[in-house]
Design an enzyme around this catalytic site. Structure first.
Site, PDB file in Angstrom:
ATOM      1  N   GLY A  36     -57.407 -15.999  13.998  1.00  0.00           N
ATOM      2  CA  GLY A  36     -58.836 -15.803  13.717  1.00  0.00           C
ATOM      3  C   GLY A  36     -59.682 -16.161  14.937  1.00  0.00           C
ATOM      4  O   GLY A  36     -60.577 -15.401  15.338  1.00  0.00           O
ATOM      5  N   HIS A  37     -59.392 -17.301  15.544  1.00  0.00           N
ATOM      6  CA  HIS A  37     -60.140 -17.687  16.753  1.00  0.00           C
ATOM      7  C   HIS A  37     -59.926 -16.655  17.875  1.00  0.00           C
ATOM      8  O   HIS A  37     -60.846 -16.314  18.608  1.00  0.00           O
ATOM      9  CB  HIS A  37     -59.655 -19.043  17.272  1.00  0.00           C
ATOM     10  CG  HIS A  37     -59.940 -20.200  16.358  1.00  0.00           C
ATOM     11  ND1 HIS A  37     -58.945 -20.880  15.703  1.00  0.00           N
ATOM     12  CD2 HIS A  37     -61.105 -20.801  16.021  1.00  0.00           C
ATOM     13  CE1 HIS A  37     -59.480 -21.866  14.987  1.00  0.00           C
ATOM     14  NE2 HIS A  37     -60.791 -21.829  15.151  1.00  0.00           N
ATOM     15  N   GLN A 148     -67.162 -15.007  10.317  1.00  0.00           N
ATOM     16  CA  GLN A 148     -67.824 -14.825   9.017  1.00  0.00           C
ATOM     17  C   GLN A 148     -67.238 -15.755   7.958  1.00  0.00           C
ATOM     18  O   GLN A 148     -67.850 -16.027   6.931  1.00  0.00           O
ATOM     19  CB  GLN A 148     -67.692 -13.376   8.540  1.00  0.00           C
ATOM     20  CG  GLN A 148     -68.629 -13.098   7.363  1.00  0.00           C
ATOM     21  CD  GLN A 148     -68.290 -11.842   6.610  1.00  0.00           C
ATOM     22  OE1 GLN A 148     -68.132 -10.796   7.223  1.00  0.00           O
ATOM     23  NE2 GLN A 148     -68.177 -11.929   5.290  1.00  0.00           N
ATOM     24  N   ASP A 150     -67.139 -18.824   7.998  1.00  0.00           N
ATOM     25  CA  ASP A 150     -68.168 -19.853   7.782  1.00  0.00           C
ATOM     26  C   ASP A 150     -69.508 -19.130   7.649  1.00  0.00           C
ATOM     27  O   ASP A 150     -70.341 -19.157   8.560  1.00  0.00           O
ATOM     28  CB  ASP A 150     -68.182 -20.844   8.950  1.00  0.00           C
ATOM     29  CG  ASP A 150     -66.879 -21.613   9.054  1.00  0.00           C
ATOM     30  OD1 ASP A 150     -66.580 -22.393   8.151  1.00  0.00           O
ATOM     31  OD2 ASP A 150     -66.148 -21.401  10.037  1.00  0.00           O
TER      32      ASP A 150
END
Ligand code: PAF
Length: 278
Positions: A36-37, A148, A150
């Site tokens: 994700g990062h 998204q 967060d």
């Protein structure tokens, strides 16, 4: 790849990049990087020439009984992933390099943070806004990318940037999921095999709300209850299951496409969040 431990070194690098005409893309993280990062890095690369990524488990955004001490950390692996992803500079400050012992200025957003995670984690978004404001001042990015996953954080940061005139474009990138639907999160590492299965309740609850709306159910309370039911069937302890306006984050009465469903739930000792625009 450059690795900087002090704000001074980080800013000097950024100023040199800017002088040479480069656009800086920035991905702020708390480390323990996952795909994700890396998707945020890839998104930043589409908008900028040189990418800076920060790794800082920010103490001021954790409450006294939260998981600051046990938040997962693996600096060597994070740096290897950054190198592979083509990150140009990693900012890796110690807490003492970020906060003076008598620091007395913070940034407070006072509308979007009032519900959801902000209501359950008092002081959390003050910590987030303050550290992100500091990171923007240190890294001097043209563009910054947030996940998204967060959703409330991204909204609060966009509001901070608007209201305090930060010259930074904020981009929100989609949540990356495991093949079975679980949203990627550094905290997933804490889940044991049973909890890993239970955690599927979050994405399934969101899917059930989306399906119900598509099938014509517009009562937000019914959708909220349906999400709670799915979460509880998976053995999760619900923190919140909300249907909200995607801009204001206020709860809605009648659900419409474009609203956002947001969930926080405890899975064993791990608090997980997820969301889905309906
Ligand atoms: O989303 C996170 O990892 C953190 O809240 C952030 C934006 C890096 C601030 O500490």
């Amino acid at each position: 790849m450059n690795i900087f431990h002090t704000p001074h070194e980080m800013t000097a690098w950024s100023q040199a990049q800017r002088r040479s005409g480069k656009r800086i893309g920035f991905v702020p993280t708390m480390g323990y990087l996952h795909a994700g990062h890396l998707s945020l890095v890839a998104e930043a690369q589409r908008h900028a020439d040189a990418i800076a990524l920060s790794i800082f488990v920010n103490p001021t955004q954790f409450g006294p009984h939260e998981d600051f001490a046990t938040y997962p950390r693996d600096e060597a692996r994070d740096l290897a992933l950054c190198r592979e992803a083509g990150v140009a500079a990693v900012f890796l400050p110690a807490p003492a390099a970020m906060y003076a012992p008598d620091a007395s200025v913070s940034v407070d957003e006072s509308a979007l943070q009032n519900g959801l995670c902000g209501a359950r984690r008092p002081g959390h978004f003050r910590g987030v806004c303050t550290v992100v404001a500091k990171l923007f001042n240190i890294v001097l990015p043209d563009v910054a990318v947030f996940g998204q996953k967060d959703f409330q954080q991204a909204a609060v940061i966009r509001r901070m940037v608007r209201d305090l005139n930060f010259p930074v474009t904020i981009i929100t990138a989609p949540t990356l999921r495991e093949p079975d639907g679980l949203a990627m999160s550094s905290r997933n590492v804490h889940l044991n095999a049973k909890e890993r299965q239970q955690a599927l309740g979050l994405s399934r609850a969101l899917a059930s709300a989306a399906d119900a709306l598509r099938a014509g159910e517009t009562s937000a309370d019914t959708l909220r209850q349906q999400m709670r039911d799915v979460l509880e069937q998976h053995g999760l302890r619900v923190d919140y299951a909300e249907i909200a306006d995607a801009e204001t984050l206020s709860p809605v009465t009648t659900a419409t496409p474009g609203n956002v469903a947001l969930i926080a739930a405890h899975c064993g000792n791990t608090r997980l969040i997820d969301n889905r625009v309906l």
